[in-house]
Enzyme design. Structure first.
Site, PDB file in Angstrom:
ATOM      1  N   TYR A 151      -0.676   0.589   8.918  1.00  0.00           N
ATOM      2  CA  TYR A 151       0.781   0.375   8.852  1.00  0.00           C
ATOM      3  C   TYR A 151       1.211  -0.503  10.037  1.00  0.00           C
ATOM      4  O   TYR A 151       1.939  -1.492   9.861  1.00  0.00           O
ATOM      5  CB  TYR A 151       1.483   1.738   8.881  1.00  0.00           C
ATOM      6  CG  TYR A 151       2.985   1.704   8.985  1.00  0.00           C
ATOM      7  CD1 TYR A 151       3.781   1.283   7.922  1.00  0.00           C
ATOM      8  CD2 TYR A 151       3.632   2.138  10.151  1.00  0.00           C
ATOM      9  CE1 TYR A 151       5.168   1.284   8.020  1.00  0.00           C
ATOM     10  CE2 TYR A 151       5.004   2.146  10.254  1.00  0.00           C
ATOM     11  CZ  TYR A 151       5.776   1.715   9.191  1.00  0.00           C
ATOM     12  OH  TYR A 151       7.151   1.718   9.285  1.00  0.00           O
ATOM     13  N   GLY A 152       0.753  -0.150  11.247  1.00  0.00           N
ATOM     14  CA  GLY A 152       1.086  -0.964  12.419  1.00  0.00           C
ATOM     15  C   GLY A 152       0.592  -2.385  12.260  1.00  0.00           C
ATOM     16  O   GLY A 152       1.285  -3.348  12.618  1.00  0.00           O
ATOM     17  N   ALA A 153      -0.607  -2.527  11.691  1.00  0.00           N
ATOM     18  CA  ALA A 153      -1.174  -3.872  11.501  1.00  0.00           C
ATOM     19  C   ALA A 153      -0.321  -4.676  10.521  1.00  0.00           C
ATOM     20  O   ALA A 153      -0.047  -5.860  10.743  1.00  0.00           O
ATOM     21  CB  ALA A 153      -2.607  -3.752  10.991  1.00  0.00           C
ATOM     22  N   ALA A 154       0.119  -4.044   9.428  1.00  0.00           N
ATOM     23  CA  ALA A 154       0.943  -4.746   8.437  1.00  0.00           C
ATOM     24  C   ALA A 154       2.287  -5.149   9.049  1.00  0.00           C
ATOM     25  O   ALA A 154       2.787  -6.256   8.810  1.00  0.00           O
ATOM     26  CB  ALA A 154       1.154  -3.865   7.209  1.00  0.00           C
ATOM     27  N   LYS A 155       2.885  -4.262   9.849  1.00  0.00           N
ATOM     28  CA  LYS A 155       4.179  -4.578  10.463  1.00  0.00           C
ATOM     29  C   LYS A 155       4.032  -5.656  11.548  1.00  0.00           C
ATOM     30  O   LYS A 155       4.919  -6.503  11.713  1.00  0.00           O
ATOM     31  CB  LYS A 155       4.804  -3.316  11.044  1.00  0.00           C
ATOM     32  CG  LYS A 155       5.264  -2.292   9.996  1.00  0.00           C
ATOM     33  CD  LYS A 155       6.364  -2.818   9.077  1.00  0.00           C
ATOM     34  CE  LYS A 155       7.091  -1.682   8.351  1.00  0.00           C
ATOM     35  NZ  LYS A 155       8.078  -2.192   7.383  1.00  0.00           N
TER      36      LYS A 155
ATOM     37  N   ASP B 212       9.215  -3.027  -9.436  1.00  0.00           N
ATOM     38  CA  ASP B 212       8.145  -2.574  -8.543  1.00  0.00           C
ATOM     39  C   ASP B 212       7.692  -3.758  -7.691  1.00  0.00           C
ATOM     40  O   ASP B 212       7.033  -4.674  -8.177  1.00  0.00           O
ATOM     41  CB  ASP B 212       6.974  -2.004  -9.358  1.00  0.00           C
ATOM     42  CG  ASP B 212       5.902  -1.407  -8.444  1.00  0.00           C
ATOM     43  OD1 ASP B 212       5.959  -1.631  -7.216  1.00  0.00           O
ATOM     44  OD2 ASP B 212       5.015  -0.713  -8.973  1.00  0.00           O
TER      45      ASP B 212
ATOM     46  N   ASN C  23      13.578  -4.768   3.408  1.00  0.00           N
ATOM     47  CA  ASN C  23      13.532  -3.434   4.027  1.00  0.00           C
ATOM     48  C   ASN C  23      12.366  -2.598   3.500  1.00  0.00           C
ATOM     49  O   ASN C  23      11.917  -1.674   4.166  1.00  0.00           O
ATOM     50  CB  ASN C  23      14.862  -2.721   3.727  1.00  0.00           C
ATOM     51  CG  ASN C  23      14.774  -1.226   3.962  1.00  0.00           C
ATOM     52  OD1 ASN C  23      14.773  -0.762   5.099  1.00  0.00           O
ATOM     53  ND2 ASN C  23      14.669  -0.453   2.891  1.00  0.00           N
TER      54      ASN C  23
END
Ligand SMILES: NC(=O)c1ccc[n+]([C@@H]2O[C@H](COP(=O)([O-])OP(=O)(O)OC[C@H]3O[C@@H](n4cnc5c(N)ncnc54)[C@H](OP(=O)(O)O)[C@@H]3O)[C@@H](O)[C@H]2O)c1
Length: 260
Positions: A150-154, A55, A82
């Protein structure tokens, strides 16, 4: 073209389904010995692909993976971070104030910290091998679209990748990101996944929603990407053929992003 990957080794996180499985297969087809990490055993594995159950959203997951991968493979030539994805119950209509700390933390653990931790653990081997790191990001890094965390993390992952490319260049280690747009994985195709959630919100069934998605999102090619198309790019970038490419982000989005 011979990618000159025969005999090399790779870790692919989230390497048993979707884009990660396609990457594991593409590398294995080029003669790479692959460790594919996921929480559960895959339904299939090949001689060249060894599944490792771990995990990676836990603090020790990265170290554990690299320990088991090096026991299996020896040194690591290629690391493909990935693992990532969006939480369930995403809605286009959701408001910033509705997303609580727990959702932010889960998303950042999965999309950013997993890559940070696996990379840190694999670095000594990657430096000895003058290896390659390919981080799988998203058009969400450059595209204001739900879910915002999600956008912020990417976007953070892209920034880390660029910084690492600069730091590790003198050691001969290359770092690139590959940013998919909508891709035919369970993310979109599972009625209980994000695609199903968005179809219900749009008041339509999933098949109709997916057929209309290229128009809704402005996908220039008129279709979603096949995971194998992204995997082929990753295999090229991981190969010595791409030996002078580093610090760059590659879109595989069918033309969704319109900026130059
Ligand atoms: N699909 C798209 O349209 C799209 C678009 C842009 C970017 N991306 C990015 O592409 C990457 C792959 O996405 P995908 O859609 O192919 O994913 P996916 O089909 O959901 O596969 C996720 C993989 O990660 C594993 N996994 C999930 N949680 C894990 C954990 N905590 N620890 C270890 N392994 C875990 C899963 O196996 P288990 O469930 O057995 O753990 C599976 O192998 C992600 O970074 C995603 O953000 C995807």
């Amino acid at each position: 073209m011979d990618l000159e990957l025969e005999g090399r080794t790779a870790i692919v996180t989230g390497g048993t389904k979707g884009i990660g499985l396609a990457i594991s297969r593409a590398l294995a087809a080029e003669g790479v010995r692959v460790v594919a990490a996921a929480r559960t055993a895959p339904t299939e594995s090949g001689e060249a692909i060894t599944p490792v159950a771990v995990d990676l959203s836990t603090p020790d997951g990265g170290t554990e993976l690299v320990r088991r991968a090096t026991a299996e493979l020896g040194e690591i030539d290629i690391l493909v971070n990935n693992l990532g994805g969006v939480r369930s119950s995403v809605a286009h209509s959701e408001r910033f104030a509705d997303i609580d700390d727990a959702a932010w933390q889960r998303t950042i653990e999965l999309n950013l910290f997993s890559a940070v931790r696996v990379t840190r653990a694999a670095l000594p081997s990657l430096i000895r091998r003058r290896g390659v790191i390919v981080n799988i990001s998203s058009i969400g890094a450059r595209f204001a679209h739900p879910p915002v965390e999600y956008g912020a993390a990417k976007a953070a992952l892209n920034n880390v990748s660029k910084a690492l490319a600069e730091e590790l260049g003198p050691d001969g280690v290359r770092v690139v990101t590959v940013s998919p747009g909508p891709t035919r994985t369970r993310n979109w195709e599972d009625p209980d996944g994000m695609g199903g959630d968005l179809a219900r919100e749009a008041g339509t069934d999933l098949a109709t929603f997916l057929a209309e998605l290229p128009d809704r999102m402005g996908i220039t090619t008129g279709r979603l990407t096949d995971p194998a198309e992204t995997a082929a790019l990753v295999a090229f970038l991981a190969s010595p053929r791409a030996g002078n490419i580093t610090g760059t982000d590659y879109l595989v989005d069918g033309g969704v992003l319109k900026t130059v």
